[in-house]
Design a protein around this motif. Sequence first.
Motif, PDB file in Angstrom:
ATOM      1  N   LEU A  88      43.488  40.107   0.927  1.00  0.00           N
ATOM      2  CA  LEU A  88      43.407  39.305  -0.595  1.00  0.00           C
ATOM      3  C   LEU A  88      42.897  37.869  -0.234  1.00  0.00           C
ATOM      4  N   THR A  89      42.677  37.500   0.929  1.00  0.00           N
ATOM      5  CA  THR A  89      42.198  36.177   1.251  1.00  0.00           C
ATOM      6  C   THR A  89      40.590  35.936   0.999  1.00  0.00           C
ATOM      7  N   THR A  90      39.825  37.427   0.726  1.00  0.00           N
ATOM      8  CA  THR A  90      38.494  37.440   0.580  1.00  0.00           C
ATOM      9  C   THR A  90      38.108  37.836  -1.054  1.00  0.00           C
ATOM     10  N   GLN A  91      39.231  37.630  -1.734  1.00  0.00           N
ATOM     11  CA  GLN A  91      39.100  37.920  -3.224  1.00  0.00           C
ATOM     12  C   GLN A  91      37.938  37.176  -3.947  1.00  0.00           C
ATOM     13  N   VAL A  92      37.040  37.817  -4.523  1.00  0.00           N
ATOM     14  CA  VAL A  92      36.096  37.019  -5.334  1.00  0.00           C
ATOM     15  C   VAL A  92      36.316  37.533  -6.773  1.00  0.00           C
ATOM     16  N   ASP A  93      36.275  36.481  -7.600  1.00  0.00           N
ATOM     17  CA  ASP A  93      36.846  36.592  -9.132  1.00  0.00           C
ATOM     18  C   ASP A  93      35.964  35.792 -10.079  1.00  0.00           C
ATOM     19  N   LEU A  94      34.756  36.152 -10.269  1.00  0.00           N
ATOM     20  CA  LEU A  94      34.007  35.375 -11.008  1.00  0.00           C
ATOM     21  C   LEU A  94      33.953  35.860 -12.629  1.00  0.00           C
ATOM     22  N   PRO A  95      34.562  35.056 -13.501  1.00  0.00           N
ATOM     23  CA  PRO A  95      34.442  35.787 -14.944  1.00  0.00           C
ATOM     24  C   PRO A  95      33.158  35.636 -15.679  1.00  0.00           C
ATOM     25  N   ALA A  96      32.757  36.628 -16.423  1.00  0.00           N
ATOM     26  CA  ALA A  96      31.447  36.467 -17.194  1.00  0.00           C
ATOM     27  C   ALA A  96      31.642  35.027 -17.862  1.00  0.00           C
ATOM     28  N   GLY A  97      30.489  34.812 -18.539  1.00  0.00           N
ATOM     29  CA  GLY A  97      30.459  33.620 -19.460  1.00  0.00           C
ATOM     30  C   GLY A  97      30.260  32.315 -18.713  1.00  0.00           C
ATOM     31  N   GLN A  98      30.894  32.111 -17.245  1.00  0.00           N
ATOM     32  CA  GLN A  98      30.673  31.108 -16.784  1.00  0.00           C
ATOM     33  C   GLN A  98      29.264  31.309 -15.789  1.00  0.00           C
ATOM     34  N   HIS A  99      29.063  32.476 -15.412  1.00  0.00           N
ATOM     35  CA  HIS A  99      27.936  32.363 -14.455  1.00  0.00           C
ATOM     36  C   HIS A  99      27.115  33.475 -14.981  1.00  0.00           C
TER      37      HIS A  99
ATOM     38  N   PHE B  72      27.237  36.562 -15.259  1.00  0.00           N
ATOM     39  CA  PHE B  72      27.522  37.635 -14.734  1.00  0.00           C
ATOM     40  C   PHE B  72      28.974  37.690 -14.304  1.00  0.00           C
ATOM     41  N   SER B  73      29.775  38.964 -14.343  1.00  0.00           N
ATOM     42  CA  SER B  73      31.162  38.761 -13.933  1.00  0.00           C
ATOM     43  C   SER B  73      31.235  39.469 -12.395  1.00  0.00           C
ATOM     44  N   GLU B  74      31.854  39.115 -11.520  1.00  0.00           N
ATOM     45  CA  GLU B  74      31.840  39.807 -10.389  1.00  0.00           C
ATOM     46  C   GLU B  74      33.527  39.896  -9.792  1.00  0.00           C
ATOM     47  N   SER B  75      33.827  41.044  -9.383  1.00  0.00           N
ATOM     48  CA  SER B  75      35.223  41.029  -8.985  1.00  0.00           C
ATOM     49  C   SER B  75      35.220  42.344  -7.832  1.00  0.00           C
ATOM     50  N   PHE B  76      35.337  41.498  -6.413  1.00  0.00           N
ATOM     51  CA  PHE B  76      35.638  42.594  -5.465  1.00  0.00           C
ATOM     52  C   PHE B  76      36.512  41.674  -4.508  1.00  0.00           C
ATOM     53  N   VAL B  77      36.761  42.548  -3.594  1.00  0.00           N
ATOM     54  CA  VAL B  77      37.769  42.041  -2.144  1.00  0.00           C
ATOM     55  C   VAL B  77      37.021  42.748  -1.032  1.00  0.00           C
ATOM     56  N   LEU B  78      37.143  42.200   0.135  1.00  0.00           N
ATOM     57  CA  LEU B  78      36.794  42.869   1.036  1.00  0.00           C
ATOM     58  C   LEU B  78      38.134  43.389   1.991  1.00  0.00           C
ATOM     59  N   GLY B  79      37.764  44.320   2.865  1.00  0.00           N
ATOM     60  CA  GLY B  79      39.013  44.892   3.579  1.00  0.00           C
ATOM     61  C   GLY B  79      38.757  45.434   4.977  1.00  0.00           C
ATOM     62  N   ASP B  80      39.838  46.044   5.397  1.00  0.00           N
ATOM     63  CA  ASP B  80      39.939  46.770   7.046  1.00  0.00           C
ATOM     64  C   ASP B  80      40.085  48.201   6.462  1.00  0.00           C
ATOM     65  N   ILE B  81      39.516  48.962   7.437  1.00  0.00           N
ATOM     66  CA  ILE B  81      39.703  50.524   7.459  1.00  0.00           C
ATOM     67  C   ILE B  81      40.563  50.808   8.474  1.00  0.00           C
ATOM     68  N   LEU B  82      41.704  51.497   8.403  1.00  0.00           N
ATOM     69  CA  LEU B  82      42.650  51.517   9.172  1.00  0.00           C
ATOM     70  C   LEU B  82      42.939  53.223   9.114  1.00  0.00           C
ATOM     71  N   GLU B  83      43.272  53.692  10.383  1.00  0.00           N
ATOM     72  CA  GLU B  83      43.699  55.123  10.260  1.00  0.00           C
ATOM     73  C   GLU B  83      45.264  55.172   9.611  1.00  0.00           C
ATOM     74  N   LEU B  84      45.357  56.418   9.386  1.00  0.00           N
ATOM     75  CA  LEU B  84      46.922  56.495   8.409  1.00  0.00           C
ATOM     76  C   LEU B  84      48.009  55.985   9.133  1.00  0.00           C
ATOM     77  N   ASP B  85      48.172  55.935  10.339  1.00  0.00           N
ATOM     78  CA  ASP B  85      48.998  55.242  11.222  1.00  0.00           C
ATOM     79  C   ASP B  85      48.998  53.718  11.043  1.00  0.00           C
ATOM     80  N   GLY B  86      47.900  53.325  10.789  1.00  0.00           N
ATOM     81  CA  GLY B  86      48.083  51.723  10.494  1.00  0.00           C
ATOM     82  C   GLY B  86      46.951  51.402  11.823  1.00  0.00           C
ATOM     83  N   GLN B  87      46.819  52.105  12.633  1.00  0.00           N
ATOM     84  CA  GLN B  87      45.791  51.397  13.683  1.00  0.00           C
ATOM     85  C   GLN B  87      44.343  51.009  13.083  1.00  0.00           C
TER      86      GLN B  87
END
Length: 442
Positions: free
Chosen positions: A73-84, A86-101
């Motif tokens: 969540l520290t990478t969250q980008v949330d730009l509302p339409a109107g101000q820019h 365009f609106s852009e909402s995304f967050v970057l993440g990590d890919i993990l195995e099902l056991d969390g590795q």
Amino acid sequence: MTSIVPDPNKLIMICTSDIAGQVRGKAIPKSALAARREIGVGWTPTNVFITSFGPIAPSPWGALGDLILRPDLTTQVDLPAGQHGFSESFVLGDILELDGQRWACCLRGQLRHALAQLATEFGLAVSASFEHEFHYSGVTGQPGLGYSLRSFRRQGEFGDRLIKALAAAGLEPDTFMPEYGPGQYEVTVKHQPALRAADEAVILRELTRATARAMGARASFSPIRDPDAVGNGVHVHFSLQTLTGDPATYDPASEHGMAASAGAFAAGVLKYMPDMLALTASAVTSYLRLTPHRWSAAFNNLGKQDREAGLRICPVFDLRPEQIASQYHFEYRAADAAASPYLVLAALINAGLAGLREQLPPPAPTSADLSNWTTTELEQAGIERLPRSLAQALDRLAASSALTDWFGATFMEAFLRHKRCELELMQSLTPEAQCARYNDAY
Ligand code: GLU
Ligand code: MG
């Protein structure tokens, strides 16, 4: 006064930056983000084989397997339409195995892993900043207007809107400039701790594309627009710090200002640059850019204020010693935006780590046009011409046991399969047609 009520059903996309250098993911309603913080969304191993051109490289996993893409969540980008516009909402993440590795092909995980090793083994951290060049289609480019006010004026509001979007997304914009090539621009942001710097490089590319799109145009980060053009480089500026944040790259007593550990780190980057080049310049057309006299990089040399060196010691602008120590840094020039920023930085840090482990002596900077040197002169200086094609670079990578040690056999096989498929897709095309395909893809 109208108040803006956040819409809980607005979508936010959880994303990963992959081997193709593309940002892919799944969207969920924003209201579900907190609940997805731990469990993420499901992800498919074979996605890592989706090339930038459509076909999927032969996957050893086929339809099998499940992974988790977990948002940071520290990478969250949330730009509302109107101000820019365009609106852009995304967050970057990590890919993990099902056991969390961490999953071997999660590039953000590879970077985290390299950073953790650098911290544990040597008590060092890295700060970095990615300098990006790109072409903006919303201008009529004209030769001769490099760096000019006229070229700056032609892009109209694009630069202002981009800088505003970057700042709203939490980045610290540094410069925006008309570059040398017609229609070419460059944007830089301030240095950040390495993982954040790579996150910001991903965010910057996407917001540049989004801003251009909102203006009815396109931004292309492809490594080179046509075989005769100047390239779009991604130059990675980096320095070492102690774990408490003190500068650890500079030593006024050493000949070129490099602290001993920074010298070993830089020597590792130079030693392994030919082996790891495919990871930082991973398009077929990257190798049209990495040729002499394009101000990119063609040799694994260290240069002092030399814009053709593979690795450069950057200038510092203040004579007070404490200012020099915090500014003194290196710039890796053999990268482009066909590569994920996580992978570029992971390769650099792994190479630096190898230099530290091997206690390599600090490299001596060159100050000459190396394209005039004979093979013997290059050999005597311990310098080599970088691989001249993606095929050559992939062969070097495949033959390097060091690189397999750093990244693991699973990642290595996936990378080679993916890029060899891309090579095949491109092989019957002329260089001009290859450039056109990459311009569209990046
Ligand atoms: N366009 C050059 C490159 O491909 C870099 C020019 C510069 O900013 O020094 O890397
Ligand atoms: Mg530049």
